[in-house]
Motif scaffolding. Structure first.
Motif, PDB file in Angstrom:
ATOM      1  N   ARG A 155      98.778  37.207  63.453  1.00 19.92           N
ATOM      2  CA  ARG A 155      97.470  36.840  62.883  1.00 19.92           C
ATOM      3  C   ARG A 155      96.534  38.056  62.855  1.00 19.92           C
TER       4      ARG A 155
ATOM      5  N   GLU B 116      97.463  39.741  59.757  1.00 25.03           N
ATOM      6  CA  GLU B 116      97.030  38.955  58.593  1.00 25.03           C
ATOM      7  C   GLU B 116      95.517  39.091  58.373  1.00 25.03           C
ATOM      8  N   LEU B 117      94.747  38.948  59.438  1.00 22.59           N
ATOM      9  CA  LEU B 117      93.288  39.032  59.278  1.00 22.59           C
ATOM     10  C   LEU B 117      92.851  40.447  58.910  1.00 22.59           C
TER      11      LEU B 117
ATOM     12  N   ASN C  33      94.606  42.499  57.012  1.00 22.04           N
ATOM     13  CA  ASN C  33      94.872  42.570  55.572  1.00 22.04           C
ATOM     14  C   ASN C  33      93.788  41.861  54.775  1.00 22.04           C
ATOM     15  N   LEU C  34      93.437  40.663  55.230  1.00 20.14           N
ATOM     16  CA  LEU C  34      92.477  39.850  54.469  1.00 20.14           C
ATOM     17  C   LEU C  34      91.089  40.481  54.484  1.00 20.14           C
TER      18      LEU C  34
ATOM     19  N   ARG D 167      91.109  43.310  52.104  1.00 23.58           N
ATOM     20  CA  ARG D 167      91.147  42.825  50.717  1.00 23.58           C
ATOM     21  C   ARG D 167      89.775  42.298  50.289  1.00 23.58           C
ATOM     22  N   LEU D 168      89.131  41.540  51.171  1.00 25.82           N
ATOM     23  CA  LEU D 168      87.822  40.997  50.825  1.00 25.82           C
ATOM     24  C   LEU D 168      86.783  42.117  50.694  1.00 25.82           C
TER      25      LEU D 168
ATOM     26  N   SER E 180      89.090  41.709  44.779  1.00 32.45           N
ATOM     27  CA  SER E 180      90.456  41.349  44.389  1.00 32.45           C
ATOM     28  C   SER E 180      91.068  42.372  43.441  1.00 32.45           C
TER      29      SER E 180
ATOM     30  N   ARG F 103      96.353  43.669  41.974  1.00 30.71           N
ATOM     31  CA  ARG F 103      96.683  42.501  42.790  1.00 30.71           C
ATOM     32  C   ARG F 103      98.197  42.380  42.964  1.00 30.71           C
ATOM     33  N   LEU F 104      98.918  42.734  41.917  1.00 33.75           N
ATOM     34  CA  LEU F 104     100.377  42.606  41.987  1.00 33.75           C
ATOM     35  C   LEU F 104     101.006  43.704  42.835  1.00 33.75           C
ATOM     36  N   LEU F 105     100.384  44.870  42.848  1.00 36.28           N
ATOM     37  CA  LEU F 105     101.020  46.030  43.486  1.00 36.28           C
ATOM     38  C   LEU F 105     100.400  46.422  44.818  1.00 36.28           C
ATOM     39  N   ARG F 106      99.337  45.752  45.224  1.00 39.68           N
ATOM     40  CA  ARG F 106      98.626  46.142  46.442  1.00 39.68           C
ATOM     41  C   ARG F 106      99.554  46.024  47.671  1.00 39.68           C
ATOM     42  N   PRO F 107      99.701  47.132  48.426  1.00 36.58           N
ATOM     43  CA  PRO F 107     100.546  47.023  49.616  1.00 36.58           C
ATOM     44  C   PRO F 107      99.771  46.358  50.760  1.00 36.58           C
ATOM     45  N   GLU F 108     100.455  45.619  51.567  1.00 35.44           N
ATOM     46  CA  GLU F 108      99.815  45.002  52.730  1.00 35.44           C
ATOM     47  C   GLU F 108     100.687  45.239  53.952  1.00 35.44           C
TER      48      GLU F 108
ATOM     49  N   VAL G 217     102.644  44.368  57.348  1.00 33.26           N
ATOM     50  CA  VAL G 217     103.385  43.205  57.852  1.00 33.26           C
ATOM     51  C   VAL G 217     103.962  43.550  59.227  1.00 33.26           C
TER      52      VAL G 217
ATOM     53  N   THR H  80     100.092  35.356  43.945  1.00 31.05           N
ATOM     54  CA  THR H  80      99.763  36.769  43.680  1.00 31.05           C
ATOM     55  C   THR H  80      99.120  37.413  44.907  1.00 31.05           C
TER      56      THR H  80
ATOM     57  N   LEU I 283     104.972  43.105  49.265  1.00 32.57           N
ATOM     58  CA  LEU I 283     105.387  43.125  47.859  1.00 32.57           C
ATOM     59  C   LEU I 283     106.574  42.209  47.606  1.00 32.57           C
TER      60      LEU I 283
ATOM     61  N   ARG J 109     105.529  38.596  47.586  1.00 36.72           N
ATOM     62  CA  ARG J 109     104.654  38.340  46.433  1.00 36.72           C
ATOM     63  C   ARG J 109     105.480  38.165  45.159  1.00 36.72           C
ATOM     64  N   TRP J 110     106.396  39.106  44.947  1.00 41.62           N
ATOM     65  CA  TRP J 110     107.194  39.044  43.719  1.00 41.62           C
ATOM     66  C   TRP J 110     108.189  37.890  43.770  1.00 41.62           C
TER      67      TRP J 110
ATOM     68  N   GLU K 207      89.461  32.590  45.096  1.00 40.75           N
ATOM     69  CA  GLU K 207      89.643  33.612  44.049  1.00 40.75           C
ATOM     70  C   GLU K 207      90.246  33.011  42.779  1.00 40.75           C
TER      71      GLU K 207
END
Lengths: 507, 233
Positions: free
Chosen positions: A386, A389-390, A392-393, A396-397, A401, A407-412, A414, B37, B42, B45-46, B92
């Protein structure tokens, strides 16, 4: 059961505060003044710049703290320009040093206080063991002696992690001569006093070794190499400066290694909790009739509400990890996802300390001597999964966005196991950088006529190219080659918040 | 025909509107797409987006045949997401939505209800967090939405119905809690699941109903409203 009013218990009480310039110390002091304005007086022991300890130095340092630290913003907001006059009758900067006998207070001057609060500590997971021993262990004894002389009670702040590497339920009690390994082997012979003496002798031996002919020669050789790599002029003064630095570095590494080994032998994970635990044991042994309470916070983190939500001083404890997870190459955090990270907001700890202080001065604390654990994991468990996760969030916030592609390619980040870490985090980045550097070197060797290019590539200078937008204004960035031959970059983030208006007392 | 609301003395009266047909169709797919999304990592997501793309023909068919099943299938694609992620990033999905993106017929119902002093309560089987911007754009007083079932702070993939439609007595309980007089209230439903709500209010009305609700409405003599118009959302 009769209830005790915290304000009534602390009203008119005189307090000597050690460690008031630290993160927790500042927040506790400001929170106390905000919530218990009728407190009699708080003497804040301050070292002054570069270890000087005159009254004028202490006053200068207090004024600087008051003006610069956001911890005091609520007091500024409440009192405005009258803050200086309001504080003058409540807070007194006192020159001293917890690492010195009698806390370095002026000779023959017994402090006239009801309570000594010792928040001083050399923290960090790998502190300089000489400083850690002087402040965390010896400093606790010095605080006790001051409390004894003054006829005051002592509230000593330690850490929950003095428990060390032990599994299972560990009672919230203080044990004389505690060592984690005694949990497995109660017959183990361990004396905290002897351990402190042994550690002191060990550190002294390492320091002596630094001055042997052979070590000096080795260090001088290293210093010459570093001086050459730095590109500075080879003068006697530069050689001396580099030699001094090399000796300090060597001492720091060798004493750190020695203390770590010693701590691990007895079951503590690092020198910080080892010396803190030794300090507790010494207090128990020597306390006599001094009323004593020990507060043990877990990982002290950003504020929940006071001085304002999210405030934290500097980049300590979990901040480097969260920073690396969102900005650096560390996208895979090697950890067990269900592991609980016991963090507690600094203002919650400050509130807890005020409660313990009130209980102590009114003789209402739970046990004699009392241990109070200030943690959150039992009520509000915070697993590493968590945390990630928090983090990352929040990132992001803060960033928004973004575009659909972003949005599709943003690394996060883990949580990963060992294999995942090696594949996607620092080791992978290191391999990538080494490969890139080797390829670049080969390319540059093929262009011998371009003199000096290789050097500039290895030691870049100038502003960091892409400082995070969310930090603009509040931070300045620079990059500089590290002191070790320009092989890697070191990031320096310097806080450049605007200073507050001057409302503190003119001294 | 739009029934005329009327004021009732004493307790407040309300107009309950089902979001799905009165204001915004197909929101379940959009919310799932937005959360997929926003998945961490990644690969994950994908993976989620690929699964949604593969299910697109089925989801499109269910949008016409069975919207409840469509919503359930969309929720299934969110399995494993954290509760924090859903709570923080679901809005969002409809961020930036304005009244112009909603069906004019539904907005007209809301406008009339407001004129007559009714509280406007939107009801949706979609995610409450995701549809909060819709309630704000429509000028509703409250939104009662569905929720994703959680276990160990992670989404199980099961969609829970809105509390207002969660079981027998839920409507009366909600009305008592909110101080709403049901006999003087209106409800605009489109799904068979709305039957308890429609049966509890004094002035029920069905809007673009599915065939099962249309049959019930005919049997009970409830008015039927057709709200047309494609919306950009």
């Amino acid at each position: 059961m009769t209830l005790t009013s915290v304000r009534a218990a602390l009203a008119g009480k005189r307090i000597l505060l050690l460690g008031g310039s630290g993160f927790l110390g500042k927040v506790w002091l400001a929170h106390l003044l905000e919530t218990v304005p009728d407190v009699g007086r708080v003497d804040v022991v301050l070292r002054g710049a570069r270890g000087r300890a005159s009254a004028a130095d202490a006053r200068r340092r207090w004024v600087a703290l008051l003006e610069r630290s956001p911890a005091f913003h609520p007091l500024h907001d409440r009192h405005g320009p009258a803050l200086g006059a309001w504080l003058a009758s409540r807070v007194r900067p006192v020159p001293g040093d917890v690492a010195r006998p009698g806390c370095g207070l002026a000779d023959g001057e017994d402090p006239d206080v009801d309570l000594v609060v010792n928040l001083a500590g050399v923290t960090g997971l790998d502190p300089d063991p000489r400083a850690a021993l002087a402040v965390n262990a010896d400093g606790a004894v010095h605080a006790l002696e001051v409390a004894r002389r003054a006829g005051a009670a002592l509230l000593h702040v330690s850490t929950a992690y003095v428990a060390g590497d032990r599994l299972g339920r560990i009672p919230e009690t203080l044990h004389p001569d505690y060592a984690p390994r005694r949990g497995e082997r109660p017959d183990l012979e361990f004396s905290a006093r002897r351990e402190v003496d042994d550690l002191r002798r060990l550190l002294a031996r390492v320091a002596e070794d630094a001055d042997t002919q052979r070590t000096r020669d080795v260090l001088a050789e290293r210093a010459r190499g570093r001086l050459e790599a730095s590109g500075r002029r080879d003068t006697q003064a530069a050689r001396d400066r580099f030699a001094r630095r090399e000796r300090d570095r060597w001492l720091r590494e060798e004493t750190g290694q020695a203390a770590r080994e010693r701590a691990r032998h007895w079951g503590w994970p690092n020198a910080y909790v080892y010396t803190k635990s030794l300090g507790e044991s010494l207090l128990l042994e020597r306390r006599g009739a001094v009323p004593l309470a020990v507060a043990r916070p877990t990982i002290v983190e950003s504020a929940l509400e006071f001085p304002f939500p999210g405030w934290k001083e500097g980049i300590h404890t979990s901040a480097p990890i969260t920073f690396a997870l969102t900005h650096g190459p560390l996208r895979g955090l090697w950890a067990r996802g269900d592991l609980l990270l016991d963090v507690i907001p600094v203002d919650v700890v400050a509130r807890g300390l005020t409660l313990v202080a009130a209980a102590l001065v009114s003789g209402r604390h739970a046990r004699e001597p009392g241990a109070y654990h200030l943690g959150a994991a039992d009520r509000n468990p915070f697993p590493v999964r968590r945390v990630t996760e928090l983090t990352n969030l929040a990132h992001r916030l803060a960033q928004g966005s973004g575009t659909p592609a972003a949005r599709l390619l943003r690394p996060e980040a883990v949580v990963v196991g060992e294999r995942g870490y090696r594949l996607r985090s620092l080791p992978a980045v290191r391999r990538l950088v080494r490969g890139g550097r080797a390829a670049l070197s080969g390319l540059l060797r093929a262009l011998p006529e371009v003199d000096g290019v290789e050097r500039r590539v290895a030691e870049p200078a100038g502003p960091w190219p892409s400082a995070p937008a969310s930090w603009s204004g509040a931070w300045t960035w620079s990059r500089r080659p590290s002191s070790c031959s320009g092989r890697s970059f070191a990031i320096r983030a310097a806080c450049s918040r605007p200073r507050r208006r001057r409302t503190s007392p003119r001294v | 025909m739009i029934p005329s609301p009327r004021m009732t003395a004493g307790l407040a009266t309300a107009a309950f509107l089902r979001v799905e047909e009165t204001l915004l169709p197909r929101h379940a797919v959009r919310a799932s797409l937005a959360l997929a999304t926003a998945s961490p990592g990644l690969g994950e997501r994908w993976g989620r987006l690929g699964a949604l793309a593969a299910a697109a023909p089925l989801l499109a068919g269910l949008g016409v045949a069975d919207r409840r099943l469509q919503a359930r299938l969309c929720a299934l694609h969110l399995r494993g997401l954290s509760a924090d992620r859903v709570a923080l990033l679901a809005p969002e999905a409809f961020a930036g939505l304005t009244a112009g993106d909603l069906r004019p017929g539904g907005l007209e119902v809301i406008e009339r209800a407001r004129r007559h002093g009714h509280r406007v309560v939107l009801v949706t089987s979609g995610l409450q967090e995701a549809l909060a911007p819709v309630a704000a754009a429509a000028g509703a007083d409250a939104l009662v939405g569905g929720a994703l079932e959680l276990r160990d702070d992670a989404v199980t993939g099961r969609l829970l119905p809105p509390s207002l439609l969660a079981g027998p007595g839920a409507v009366a309980e909600f009305a008592a809690r909110e101080g709403i007089e049901l006999r003087g209230s209106y409800a605009y439903g489109s799904d068979l699941a709305d039957l308890p709500l429609l049966g509890a209010v004094g002035f029920p009305c069905v809007v673009n109903p599915d065939w099962r609700l249309a049959r019930e409405a005919r049997l009970r003599g409830w008015p039927l409203l057709r709200v047309a118009g494609e919306v950009s959302a």
